[in-house]
Design a protein around this motif. Structure first.
Motif, short mmCIF file in Angstrom:
data_model
loop_
_atom_site.label_atom_id
_atom_site.label_comp_id
_atom_site.label_asym_id
_atom_site.label_seq_id
_atom_site.Cartn_x
_atom_site.Cartn_y
_atom_site.Cartn_z
N LYS A 16 0.83 -1.21 0.00
CA LYS A 16 0.00 0.00 0.00
C LYS A 16 0.86 1.26 0.00
O LYS A 16 0.49 2.28 -0.58
N GLU A 19 2.36 1.89 -3.51
CA GLU A 19 1.28 2.37 -4.38
C GLU A 19 1.04 3.86 -4.15
O GLU A 19 0.90 4.65 -5.09
N ALA A 20 1.04 4.26 -2.88
CA ALA A 20 0.86 5.67 -2.55
C ALA A 20 2.05 6.51 -2.99
O ALA A 20 1.90 7.65 -3.45
N GLU A 22 4.06 5.88 -5.60
CA GLU A 22 4.06 5.99 -7.06
C GLU A 22 2.93 6.89 -7.55
O GLU A 22 3.08 7.58 -8.56
N ASN A 23 1.80 6.88 -6.83
CA ASN A 23 0.66 7.71 -7.22
C ASN A 23 0.71 9.11 -6.62
O ASN A 23 -0.19 9.92 -6.85
N ARG A 24 1.78 9.37 -5.84
CA ARG A 24 1.93 10.65 -5.14
C ARG A 24 0.66 10.99 -4.35
O ARG A 24 0.13 12.11 -4.41
N ASP A 25 0.21 9.98 -3.62
CA ASP A 25 -0.99 10.14 -2.80
C ASP A 25 -0.61 10.82 -1.48
O ASP A 25 -0.31 10.17 -0.47
N TYR A 28 -2.57 9.95 1.88
CA TYR A 28 -2.26 8.64 2.47
C TYR A 28 -0.93 8.71 3.22
O TYR A 28 -0.80 8.24 4.36
N CYS A 51 10.80 2.11 -5.82
CA CYS A 51 10.06 3.05 -6.67
C CYS A 51 10.78 3.27 -8.00
O CYS A 51 11.99 3.06 -8.11
N THR A 57 11.33 10.30 -5.37
CA THR A 57 10.31 9.90 -4.40
C THR A 57 10.77 10.17 -2.98
O THR A 57 10.00 10.63 -2.13
#
Length: 258
Positions: A16, A19-20, A22-25, A28, A51, A57
Motif C-alpha cells: 500500500k 502504491e501511494a 508511485e501515485n503521489r498520494d 495517504y 520506486c 520519491t
C-alpha cells in the motif's frame, strides 16, 4: 531507557505504501506520517528503493515529513549518492543513515555522516546476509566503533544494530539477538534492532513482535525500528519500560493507560 522509536511504515516494500508513493498520494502518506508521530515515533524510516525514481520519491516524502511532523528522518538506501543528496537537502532536522556493515557501505557512508553530522546505523555483522553468534557480533561491534570514531563520527551518533533474522529460518535467532543486546549494553553504546524481522513468515506476528520487544527492552535496547501504530506494540513498550525500572513512579505507564 527505550525511547528511540523509529516508525517503519514509510517503506516501499509495503504494497500500500509503494502504491501511494508511485501515485503521489499525499493524503495517504501524510496520514502515515502523522499516525506514527502521534503514536510516539521520534524518527521515521524512509525507504523508496522499489520506486521507479528512488531519489525523486525520497525527496517528495522528506518534504511531507518536514511539513507535517517534527520527527527526525532515517535515510534508508543502498545508494550513497542518494544518501548524500538527501542529507544535504534536509535542514533543521535530526538525520540517521541506515545502514552499514563492517565490510559494506561503511567507507562510502562514513564521510557523509561526518559532513552532515548525522547518526549512522551499523549492523553487527561483517556483511549483509552473514549472521554471526552473539560473541562474534560483540567483536564486530568493537571494530565498528573503532572505525567509525576513527573516521570522525561521534560515539553518540553511532547506533549499533544487534540484527535479528526471522525465527522461521532458525529458532535461535531471537535468543542470539537478545544476548547481543545485553552484551553490547555493557559497553555503554546505543543499541537498536528491527523488531518486525523476528516474525517474518509466521502467523499472529504482532504477538511475537511484542514479546520479543519486551525482552529486548529488558536486555537494554535503546530503540527499534517497528510498527509504533500498533496498540499491542505501544503497550509492550510502556509495560517493559515500567518493568525494567525505567519509568519513575510509573508515570509514563499510567499516562499511557489513561
Amino acid at each position: 531507557m527505550f525511547d528511540l522509536i523509529i516508525g517503519e511504515k514509510l517503506n516501499s516494500s509495503v504494497a500500500k505504501t509503494i502504491e501511494a508513493f508511485e501515485n503521489r498520494d499525499e493524503n495517504y502518506i501524510i496520514d502515515l506520517i502523522k499516525n506514527q508521530e502521534y503514536a510516539g515515533a521520534s524518527y521515521l524510516d524512509v525507504n523508496t528503493a522499489m520506486c521507479a525514481s528512488e531519489l525523486e520519491t525520497m525527496i517528495w516524502v522528506i518534504d511531507l515529513i518536514l511539513n507535517n511532523s517534527t520527527c527526525g528522518i532515517v535515510l534508508d538506501s543502498i545508494n550513497a549518492d542518494l544518501i548524500s543528496q538527501c542529507a544535504a537537502y534536509i535542514k533543521n532536522r535530526n538525520v540517521i543513515i541506515n545502514s552499514v556493515t563492517l565490510k559494506e557501505r561503511i567507507d562510502d557512508y562514513m564521510p557523509i555522516a561526518v559532513k552532515y553530522n548525522t547518526g549512522i546505523i551499523a549492523m553487527t555483522i561483517e556483511q549483509f546476509g552473514k549472521i554471526a553468534a552473539s560473541d562474534e557480533r560483540v567483536v564486530i561491534a568493537e571494530k565498528l566503533i573503532d572505525k567509525l570514531t576513527g573516521g570522525g563520527i561521534k560515539k553518540e551518533n553511532i547506533y549499533l544494530d544487534a540484527v535479528v533474522d526471522s525465527l522461521i529460518t532458525d529458532d535461535q535467532n531471537a535468543r542470539i539477538t537478545l544476548e547481543t543486546i545485553y552484551k553490547l549494553k555493557k559497553k555503554d553504546v546505543k543499541v537498536i534492532c528491527g523488531i518486525s524481522n523476528v516474525s517474518y513468515g509466521l502467523p499472529k506476528r504482532v504477538n511475537i513482535n511484542s514479546s520479543f520487544l519486551s525482552m529486548a527492552i529488558l536486555c537494554g535496547a535503546d530503540g527499534a525500528i517497528l510498527d509504533i501504530t500498533s496498540p499491542v506494540i505501544q503497550a509492550a513498550i510502556h509495560s517493559a519500560n515500567l518493568l525494567s525500572g525505567n519509568d519513575e513512579f510509573c508515570m509514563n505507564f499510567i499516562e499511557n493507560m489513561r
